[in-house]
Design an enzyme around this catalytic site. Structure first.
Site, mmCIF file in Angstrom:
data_model
loop_
_atom_site.group_PDB
_atom_site.id
_atom_site.type_symbol
_atom_site.label_atom_id
_atom_site.label_comp_id
_atom_site.label_asym_id
_atom_site.label_seq_id
_atom_site.Cartn_x
_atom_site.Cartn_y
_atom_site.Cartn_z
ATOM 1 N N CYS A 50 26.221 15.526 46.293
ATOM 2 C CA CYS A 50 26.258 16.699 47.169
ATOM 3 C C CYS A 50 26.947 16.395 48.497
ATOM 4 O O CYS A 50 27.845 17.126 48.932
ATOM 5 C CB CYS A 50 24.847 17.225 47.392
ATOM 6 N N HIS A 107 20.974 18.989 53.652
ATOM 7 C CA HIS A 107 21.489 17.920 54.504
ATOM 8 C C HIS A 107 22.259 18.535 55.668
ATOM 9 O O HIS A 107 22.728 19.670 55.596
ATOM 10 C CB HIS A 107 22.439 17.009 53.718
#
Length: 350
Positions: free
Chosen positions: A141, A221
């Protein structure tokens, strides 16, 4: 034209999202789903596609739990063109020989090393080099976001070098009851952190260094970048590069999107399945330009960002779409991706 027959092995955080995305594609058929679970995680897949035991022991346990399964992984892979393996880290590497023996193509995820396939994939950067290959690895990711964002500036001829700090979520939300980081931040044990070198497996020409830490949160994140440009640039030049790029979208603090949780809540309010955000969300009003340096921050939804890349990887390996633009156009349209969440502008790569 016949549809590409797809199997998903591993129905976890990524696998269930990939399965749903495959079902949306006009040129793909989800033939089956394999897993080892016998609880709610795989029970939720009933009705989407036939379910298979990923191992003989798993098949026996599934039947003992009263599940109606179609067979084992061996049965499934004998009936497909390609397998998307979304099993836990290092499990997929152990499945490779089975796929090769069956003569099927396979897509791995970023938990495996680059060496497992010899090719790492982000659609906008290196789709063509994956055409017709036996296998590829969709990068993680964070790495996907790095290639998308830095790749946009690189493709515009603006990026000279990049230095980034990543604040990673501690664990996936559904596993937060198993333990995690509380009241602390845990730095990654080396600099550069692994995401920078991983991005260079896709774009070797990138000059970048990443530093990472895990924070005490479970959703998404957050990246902070200092970027040196090839020349003195204007803010409009930077914005134009991002507007021209696929799979990045603007958010703004002036709209009240002031923290990671607010963006996730927006995805739910927009009706995104599972609250997913396939795009990288860049804070437009925080992009700052000083001479030849650019500073920015963005958000990465770790549970979903690699799903469109995985769909494009299927097309690249099978050759069902000749180039990145045609594949990404289909993928992005079926998922409903946009370049601005509050001022809709669907991405249509040229």
């Amino acid at each position: 034209m016949s549809k590409t027959r797809v199997a998903v092995n591993g129905y976890g955080v990524i696998g269930k999202r990939v399965a749903d995305a495959v079902m949306l594609q006009p040129d793909m058929d989800l033939v089956g789903i394999a897993d080892v679970a016998t609880d709610w995680r795989i029970m939720a897949a009933r009705g989407k596609a036939p379910i298979y035991g990923a191992t003989d022991d798993a098949a026996h346990a599934m039947r003992a739990a009263g599940m109606d399964i179609a067979g084992t992984l061996g049965d499934l892979i004998s009936a497909v063109d390609i397998v998307v393996d979304t099993t836990p880290k290092r499990v997929a590497a152990g499945n490779i020989q089975r796929y090769r023996d069956a003569g099927v193509k396979f897509v791995l995820q970023g938990g495996e090393s680059h060496e497992t396939t010899g090719h790492s994939f982000v659609a906008q950067a290196n789709y063509e080099s994956a055409l017709g290959r036996e296998s590829t690895r969709v990068v993680s990711c964070n790495t996907t976001s790095i290639v998308r964002v830095l790749g946009a500036l690189h493709d515009a001829g603006l990026l000279a070098s990049a230095r980034g700090v990543l604040i990673r979520r501690a664990t996936d939300p559904w596993e937060s009851h198993l333990g995690g980081i509380m009241n602390t931040v845990v730095p990654e044990a080396r600099i550069p952190s692994h995401q920078g070198p991983d991005a260079q497996t896709v774009m070797p020409e990138l000059d970048l260094v990443t530093i990472a830490a895990k924070g005490a949160h479970t959703e998404t994140h957050n990246h902070y970048w200092t970027l040196r440009m090839t020349k003195q640039v204007t803010r409009d030049e930077v914005l134009d590069a991002f507007r021209a790029a696929p799979r990045v979208a603007f958010i703004r603090m002036s709209d009240g999107l002031v923290a990671l949780n607010s963006t996730i809540e927006l995805m739910r309010d927009l009706g995104r399945p599972r609250g997913d955000m396939w795009e990288v969300a860049i804070w437009e009003d925080l992009i700052t330009v000083q001479d030849d340096e650019v500073y920015l921050t963005y958000q990465v939804h770790n549970e979903s960002i690699v799903v469109p890349e995985t769909i494009d990887a299927i097309r690249a390996l099978t050759g069902s779409a000749p180039d990145a633009a045609s594949s990404m156009r289909m993928t992005d349209a079926t998922l409903g991706m946009t370049g601005d969440f509050l001022t809709p502008s669907p991405r249509q790569p040229e």
